[in-house]
Scaffold this motif. Structure first.
Motif, mmCIF file in Angstrom:
data_model
loop_
_atom_site.group_PDB
_atom_site.id
_atom_site.type_symbol
_atom_site.label_atom_id
_atom_site.label_comp_id
_atom_site.label_asym_id
_atom_site.label_seq_id
_atom_site.Cartn_x
_atom_site.Cartn_y
_atom_site.Cartn_z
ATOM 1 N N ASP A 363 0.859 -0.983 -0.065
ATOM 2 C CA ASP A 363 0.120 -0.106 -0.016
ATOM 3 C C ASP A 363 0.899 1.269 -0.186
ATOM 4 O O ASP A 363 1.540 1.682 0.824
ATOM 5 C CB ASP A 363 -0.842 0.201 1.162
ATOM 6 C CG ASP A 363 -1.782 -1.079 1.071
ATOM 7 O OD1 ASP A 363 -2.411 -1.255 0.082
ATOM 8 O OD2 ASP A 363 -2.496 -1.479 2.188
ATOM 9 N N VAL A 364 0.869 1.909 -1.076
ATOM 10 C CA VAL A 364 1.733 3.032 -0.879
ATOM 11 C C VAL A 364 0.835 4.444 -1.273
ATOM 12 O O VAL A 364 -0.413 4.290 -1.656
ATOM 13 C CB VAL A 364 2.561 3.000 -2.325
ATOM 14 C CG1 VAL A 364 3.511 1.948 -2.272
ATOM 15 C CG2 VAL A 364 1.922 2.930 -3.757
ATOM 16 N N SER A 365 1.523 5.620 -1.136
ATOM 17 C CA SER A 365 0.496 6.829 -0.930
ATOM 18 C C SER A 365 0.575 7.194 -2.511
ATOM 19 O O SER A 365 1.464 6.780 -3.236
ATOM 20 C CB SER A 365 1.361 7.699 -0.029
ATOM 21 O OG SER A 365 2.449 8.060 -0.337
ATOM 22 N N ILE A 366 -0.302 8.359 -2.545
ATOM 23 C CA ILE A 366 -0.251 8.745 -3.912
ATOM 24 C C ILE A 366 0.827 9.751 -4.211
ATOM 25 O O ILE A 366 1.369 9.759 -5.270
ATOM 26 C CB ILE A 366 -1.700 9.807 -4.015
ATOM 27 C CG1 ILE A 366 -2.783 8.952 -3.971
ATOM 28 C CG2 ILE A 366 -1.291 10.788 -5.033
ATOM 29 C CD1 ILE A 366 -2.890 8.130 -5.618
ATOM 30 N N SER A 367 1.380 10.332 -3.159
ATOM 31 C CA SER A 367 2.744 10.922 -3.191
ATOM 32 C C SER A 367 3.836 10.217 -3.718
ATOM 33 O O SER A 367 4.755 10.708 -4.544
ATOM 34 C CB SER A 367 3.166 11.729 -1.802
ATOM 35 O OG SER A 367 3.115 10.824 -0.940
ATOM 36 N N ARG A 371 6.009 10.719 -7.110
ATOM 37 C CA ARG A 371 7.573 10.772 -7.409
ATOM 38 C C ARG A 371 7.951 9.698 -8.307
ATOM 39 O O ARG A 371 8.920 10.016 -8.959
ATOM 40 C CB ARG A 371 7.988 10.590 -5.729
ATOM 41 C CG ARG A 371 7.676 11.799 -5.033
ATOM 42 C CD ARG A 371 8.747 11.689 -3.628
ATOM 43 N NE ARG A 371 8.483 10.627 -2.963
ATOM 44 C CZ ARG A 371 7.628 10.528 -2.004
ATOM 45 N NH1 ARG A 371 6.781 11.418 -1.484
ATOM 46 N NH2 ARG A 371 7.638 9.187 -1.340
ATOM 47 N N ALA A 372 7.406 8.706 -8.253
ATOM 48 C CA ALA A 372 8.057 7.507 -9.019
ATOM 49 C C ALA A 372 7.655 8.023 -10.491
ATOM 50 O O ALA A 372 8.663 7.675 -11.376
ATOM 51 C CB ALA A 372 7.244 6.007 -8.830
ATOM 52 N N LYS A 373 6.521 8.108 -10.577
ATOM 53 C CA LYS A 373 6.339 8.620 -12.014
ATOM 54 C C LYS A 373 6.977 10.171 -12.614
ATOM 55 O O LYS A 373 7.707 10.104 -13.758
ATOM 56 C CB LYS A 373 4.725 9.144 -12.385
ATOM 57 C CG LYS A 373 4.331 9.281 -13.787
ATOM 58 C CD LYS A 373 2.900 9.634 -13.589
ATOM 59 C CE LYS A 373 2.539 9.852 -15.360
ATOM 60 N NZ LYS A 373 0.917 10.108 -15.407
ATOM 61 N N GLY A 374 7.297 10.676 -11.620
ATOM 62 C CA GLY A 374 8.293 11.972 -11.932
ATOM 63 C C GLY A 374 9.702 11.547 -12.262
ATOM 64 O O GLY A 374 10.293 12.359 -12.926
ATOM 65 N N ILE A 375 10.198 10.665 -11.539
ATOM 66 C CA ILE A 375 11.190 9.859 -11.846
ATOM 67 C C ILE A 375 11.456 9.481 -13.297
ATOM 68 O O ILE A 375 12.461 9.671 -13.904
ATOM 69 C CB ILE A 375 11.779 8.994 -10.935
ATOM 70 C CG1 ILE A 375 12.026 9.421 -9.625
ATOM 71 C CG2 ILE A 375 13.072 8.178 -11.375
ATOM 72 C CD1 ILE A 375 12.323 8.308 -8.387
ATOM 73 N N VAL A 376 10.604 8.678 -13.564
ATOM 74 C CA VAL A 376 10.525 8.138 -14.975
ATOM 75 C C VAL A 376 10.581 9.408 -16.242
ATOM 76 O O VAL A 376 11.158 9.389 -17.161
ATOM 77 C CB VAL A 376 9.427 7.297 -15.295
ATOM 78 C CG1 VAL A 376 9.152 6.825 -16.895
ATOM 79 C CG2 VAL A 376 9.510 6.058 -14.208
ATOM 80 N N MET A 377 9.480 10.452 -15.712
ATOM 81 C CA MET A 377 9.505 11.484 -16.834
ATOM 82 C C MET A 377 10.723 12.389 -16.741
ATOM 83 O O MET A 377 11.015 12.674 -17.888
ATOM 84 C CB MET A 377 8.228 12.517 -16.181
ATOM 85 C CG MET A 377 7.060 11.873 -16.235
ATOM 86 S SD MET A 377 6.489 10.923 -17.823
ATOM 87 C CE MET A 377 6.376 12.339 -18.733
ATOM 88 N N ARG A 378 11.572 12.298 -15.877
ATOM 89 C CA ARG A 378 12.678 13.032 -15.805
ATOM 90 C C ARG A 378 13.741 12.210 -16.666
ATOM 91 O O ARG A 378 14.582 12.653 -17.400
ATOM 92 C CB ARG A 378 13.290 13.313 -14.410
ATOM 93 C CG ARG A 378 12.640 14.329 -13.724
ATOM 94 C CD ARG A 378 13.565 14.810 -12.470
ATOM 95 N NE ARG A 378 13.712 13.717 -11.728
ATOM 96 C CZ ARG A 378 12.786 13.379 -10.535
ATOM 97 N NH1 ARG A 378 11.737 14.326 -10.597
ATOM 98 N NH2 ARG A 378 12.902 12.343 -9.757
ATOM 99 N N ARG A 379 13.806 10.948 -16.627
ATOM 100 C CA ARG A 379 14.539 10.052 -17.463
ATOM 101 C C ARG A 379 14.146 10.161 -18.975
ATOM 102 O O ARG A 379 15.058 10.051 -19.603
ATOM 103 C CB ARG A 379 14.392 8.592 -16.969
ATOM 104 C CG ARG A 379 15.022 8.284 -15.611
ATOM 105 C CD ARG A 379 14.633 6.583 -15.205
ATOM 106 N NE ARG A 379 14.883 6.446 -13.860
ATOM 107 C CZ ARG A 379 14.913 5.281 -13.374
ATOM 108 N NH1 ARG A 379 14.341 4.328 -13.989
ATOM 109 N NH2 ARG A 379 15.238 5.218 -12.047
ATOM 110 N N ILE A 380 12.789 10.306 -19.368
ATOM 111 C CA ILE A 380 12.464 10.634 -20.418
ATOM 112 C C ILE A 380 12.927 11.896 -20.970
ATOM 113 O O ILE A 380 13.154 11.903 -22.361
ATOM 114 C CB ILE A 380 10.934 10.173 -20.551
ATOM 115 C CG1 ILE A 380 10.345 8.977 -20.271
ATOM 116 C CG2 ILE A 380 10.407 10.748 -21.978
ATOM 117 C CD1 ILE A 380 8.863 8.951 -20.231
ATOM 118 N N TYR A 381 12.798 12.844 -20.253
ATOM 119 C CA TYR A 381 13.348 14.112 -20.601
ATOM 120 C C TYR A 381 14.771 14.049 -20.970
ATOM 121 O O TYR A 381 15.380 14.612 -22.121
ATOM 122 C CB TYR A 381 13.077 15.175 -19.720
ATOM 123 C CG TYR A 381 13.605 16.737 -19.950
ATOM 124 C CD1 TYR A 381 13.155 17.283 -21.020
ATOM 125 C CD2 TYR A 381 14.389 17.274 -19.160
ATOM 126 C CE1 TYR A 381 13.467 18.486 -21.378
ATOM 127 C CE2 TYR A 381 15.002 18.307 -19.369
ATOM 128 C CZ TYR A 381 14.590 19.059 -20.504
ATOM 129 O OH TYR A 381 14.948 20.264 -20.907
#
Length: 886
Positions: A363-367, A371-381
């Motif tokens: 059970d993980v929080s939305i925050s 953050r996990a999705k933000g890490i992937v988006m930074r990798r994409i950038y």
């Protein structure tokens, strides 16, 4: 293959290092390039790629060193000893850079003699003497071995003693290839690179000893022929490929990082939280965080080997699976679902959270998910930034594989260094296919990127004989301006051989910024149609009544001017101001009545370009080269599919045109025709009359001349004269022309590893401009579009008060509301019920003398009288009056 998953390596071999007391220089040798997939970077894989450039046998030993990016040979050379160091190197080499690897090859000839072809050691100043002395010993060994071929081993002379010493020396080199070779006056002596090798057993996370697996426990024995054979280890090794890690006492790991990684993987797979109360460079202790759970493991540097070894282990759990596992961090979530987020950047956080709960039992929080999705988006950038440096190589590969194509790249001159600005691509097959039979009608449109980079994608589309889109060219620009559209139209004009003034051609577009002025400037005589749907959307902002919609579209689709005026008069009866404002945009841009004849196209919208934008919507989120490759592969496959589709068609005309013809055949049921005996007909359509000439293929409604397809009036005349309507359809809709168009196929291209290397500079990415406010997740919808969602929208509906049924207010503000309209809270309702459930006291008014100040009338159910009560202070005066019972 995605270029983000490729590591570029430059091998240096066959040379030597020279140290002059101040700096290290690599002299001589060869240099070769190789490309390795990043997820397959390992020591055996690197050795295999080196074997593509130089001959290597299984007995040859190779020592690899790599140069840290930005460092010099003096201080940046690191040993490439194991797979962990290889992965660390791959992480340090970002996209667009090259890994510099220096290889020292210890070759073995047929007599098991070692020949140093190059060297990488600290004593580089004596390497020349080493090689000369070593070569002399090798020659002596060769001669002795040659003389003894025909003799038995017992009859060898004493001259072979020196060769035997060299063979023993070669075995020592293979046992410890990291040692430094020094030369004495008599023979070659092997000196260890560490003065105290017995004390140098530790393995630090950053300074791993090279070739740990080749020196453990002195694990080499001599065979009868002098060959060094590796001894089997008595300790078990960790299997990194196992789904669930298994531990046991004595198990060895290639460093502390590998051990900690295995423990964390065990916790994630078994859904248990493992904590590390002791995490040092030479020892790690881990235990289960559940209270009183006995699971425990301890590992440290081994005393008998150079590996990290398990010393204590208790594999007993008395704890349940944990849904609050703290090992499930945002970075591990990003690593696990990176490929899914890359393919679907709009993945909702709630959906990602649910997927983590199902897959990782956490059970993980939305925050944390955010953050996990933000890490992937930074990798994409970051990946997007790396692809801009490959645009010139991509250009060279297109021109090599598809000769005749046009690829234009522009750099931004506002910077002192090369920065990418624009790129235009038009394949030779698309150009030739369009010129082979497509109508001279081009659709232009632009759309924004969906990814992390700024920019817009411009496209030019044609129409094939089946009325389907035919991609011609596409380009990436910084913005939609007059300058960018002029640049795009200029290149397109040259590729399609458009008349300098555009005579005889048609452009269909939306009302983009700068496009109208660019067309007027470069193609002044071209017919420029604008999408009627967008014009109507702007007109409807002021005239919102739904009854105005059909009259407006009848004006747009009227094929002749008399009928246009008739439809406009009908609209003026409903809204005179709307009929006047409709002409603010000249009807020659959006009404069929003003379209020129000869294009065989009756379209009044630009839906084909909108379809293309939706067709590539998932590709628009990719980096620039991946986006261009995605569009190319889609067009590549589309040409092949349309080419195969036409093999099953019967008849002369394409299927979509026949469907359109059948609709007009149905409409012809309302028409009647009279014949003059030759080619002239009078056709009556309800209360209107038109003339048809079959020889000239004309109708006074102008639709036949405009579209190239017989209208309902012409079909009626053809039926009267017993002729087939299909024979009077324009040849541009025939299957023969369709096959000519798709006869031109795109040629296949090589992967990024095989792209030619150009001498052009590597441009950097354009600057990222973050717009103010929160980024929009969805596009702005047209007012006429259906709202997104599964519930019926209440937009435009009028609410009514449930109390008085008026539309000016609701029940909360109703002036007539009473207790029925008042909302009572649960607590008030409960208190009211409690008060009503209590026994009521009998009312007994007291009588006292006093002055009457207030009168209260009480109806008594048992008597036909009423009481008049006066109140003064605490006393009450009762007066009885006789009344008649009602």
């Amino acid at each position: 293959m995605d270029n983000l998953d490729v590591l570029c390596i430059r091998f240096h071999f066959g040379g030597e290092f020279d140290y002059d007391g101040y700096s290290v220089v690599y002299n001589g040798g060869q240099t070769e390039m190789s490309y390795i997939e990043r997820d397959k970077v390992a020591l055996p894989e690197i050795r295999g790629y080196l074997g593509d450039h130089v001959s290597l046998s299984e007995e040859d030993e190779v020592i690899f060193h790599w140069l840290f990016p930005g460092a010099e040979l003096n201080n940046g050379l690191k040993a490439l000893s194991d797979d962990k160091e290889c992965l660390y190197m791959a992480q340090c080499i970002i996209m667009g850079d090259v890994a510099e690897i220096y290889a020292e090859i210890l070759k073995h000839n047929e007599d098991d003699n070692v020949v140093l072809s190059n060297g990488v050691s600290d004593d580089s100043d004596v390497e020349d003497d080493i090689e000369e002395e070593y070569d002399s010993h090798s020659d002596a060994e060769d001669s002795s071995e040659t003389d003894g071929i025909a003799e038995d081993d017992e009859e060898r002379s004493e001259d072979d003693e020196e060769a035997q010493e060299n063979r023993e020396h070669a075995n020592k080199v293979k046992k410890n290839p990291c040692a430094t070779i020094t030369v004495t006056s008599d023979n070659v002596v092997l000196v260890s690179d560490s003065p105290n090798k017995q004390d140098d057993k530790g393995l630090d996370d950053d300074t791993d000893t090279p070739f740990l697996d080749s020196s453990e426990e002195a694990s080499y024995d001599d065979a009868e022929d002098g060959e060094a054979i590796r001894r089997k280890s008595r300790f078990p090794k960790y299997d990194s490929k196992a789904h669930t890690p298994k531990f046991e006492i004595g198990m060895t790991f290639a460093g502390r990082a590998k051990f900690k990684e295995a423990v964390i993987k065990y916790g994630l797979v078994t859904n248990r939280h493992i904590r590390f109360p002791k995490d040092e460079a030479k020892k790690i202790r881990a235990r289960c965080s559940w209270k009183d759970c006995p699971w425990f493991i301890f590992a440290s540097n081994g005393t008998n080997c150079d590996w990290f070894q398990v010393k204590t282990f208790n594999d007993v759990h008395n704890c349940p699976k944990r849904r609050d596992n703290r090992l499930v961090t945002s970075r591990r979530i990003a690593d696990k679902y990176e490929h899914i987020i890359k393919s679907n950047p709009s993945w909702k956080l709630q959906s990602l959270k649910k997927t983590v709960r199902l897959d990782m039992f956490a059970d993980v929080s939305i925050s944390k998910v955010k953050r996990a999705k933000g890490i992937v988006m930074r990798r994409i950038y970051d990946a997007c930034r790396g692809e801009y440096s490959k645009v010139f190589e991509y250009q060279a590969e297109i021109l090599r594989s598809n000769p005749g194509s046009t690829v234009a790249i522009c750099l931004d001159h506002e910077y002192n260094w090369p920065v990418f600005q624009r790129m235009y691509v038009c394949f030779d097959a698309c150009k030739k296919g369009f010129l082979a039979g497509c109508r001279k009608v081009i659709g232009l449109d632009g759309c924004f990127f969906k990814g992390a980079c700024n920019g817009e994608l411009l496209c030019a589309l044609g129409r094939d004989p089946n009325n389907q889109m035919y991609p011609i060219a596409w380009a990436v620009v910084e913005k939609e301006t007059k300058d960018t559209w002029s640049w795009f139209i200029g290149l397109l004009q040259k590729d399609l051989n458009i008349d300098p003034h555009g005579a005889g051609w048609v452009i269909i577009s939306d009302q983009q910024k700068g496009l109208v002025s660019a067309v007027e400037e470069f193609l002044p005589q071209i017919e420029h149609r604008m999408c009627t749907r967008h014009i109507y959307a702007n007109w409807r902002k002021k005239y919102r009544d739904q009854a105005f919609q059909k009259p407006f579209w009848k004006c747009a689709k009227a094929s002749c001017r008399p009928f246009f005026n008739f439809c406009r008069a009908k609209l003026a009866q409903l809204t005179p101001a709307g009929a006047k404002d409709m002409m603010s945009t000249e009807p020659m841009h959006w009404s069929r009545a003003w379209f020129r004849i000869g294009s065989n196209c009756d379209s009044v919208d630009n839906n084909m370009c909108e379809s293309f934008n939706n067709w590539i919507i998932d590709i628009r989120a990719h980096p620039i080269i991946s986006m261009f490759e995605g569009i190319r592969t889609k067009v590549y496959v589309r040409i092949q599919q349309n080419r195969s589709k036409a093999k099953g068609w019967l008849g002369r005309i394409c299927p979509n045109i026949l469907k359109k013809l059948n609709k007009y055949i149905d409409l012809s049921g309302n028409c009647e025709a009279i014949w003059n005996g030759k080619d002239g007909f009078e056709v009556t359509d309800k209360d209107k009359r038109y003339t048809v000439d079959l020889e000239k293929r004309t109708c006074s409604c102008r639709y036949w001349q405009l579209a190239g397809i017989p209208c309902a009036h012409a079909i009626t005349a053809l039926f009267v004269s017993s002729k087939q309507p299909e024979d009077y359809i324009a040849d541009c809709y025939s299957v023969e022309v369709y096959n000519k168009i798709y006869d031109h196929c795109m040629m296949p291209m090589e992967g990024m590893m095989q792209w030619p290397i150009t001498g052009h500079p590597k441009p950097g990415p354009p600057g990222y401009v973050k717009m103010p406010g929160r980024p929009r997740k969805e596009r702005r919808r047209d007012p006429l579009e259906a709202k997104k969602g599964k519930k019926l929208s209440k937009t435009g509906t009028k609410g009514r008060c449930s109390q008085c049924k008026q539309t000016t207010h609701n029940i909360r503000t109703c002036p007539m509301k009473g207790n029925s309209g008042k909302k009572i809270s649960v607590q008030e309702r409960a208190r009211e019920v409690q008060e009503c459930s209590r026994p009521q006291k009998r009312f007994r008014p007291s009588v006292a003398a006093g002055t009457s100040q207030q009168k209260v009338h009480i109806d008594l159910p048992s008597q036909s009288s009423s009481l008049s009560i006066t109140k003064k202070g605490q006393t009450m005066k009762v007066a009885r009056t006789n009344t008649t019972k009602k």
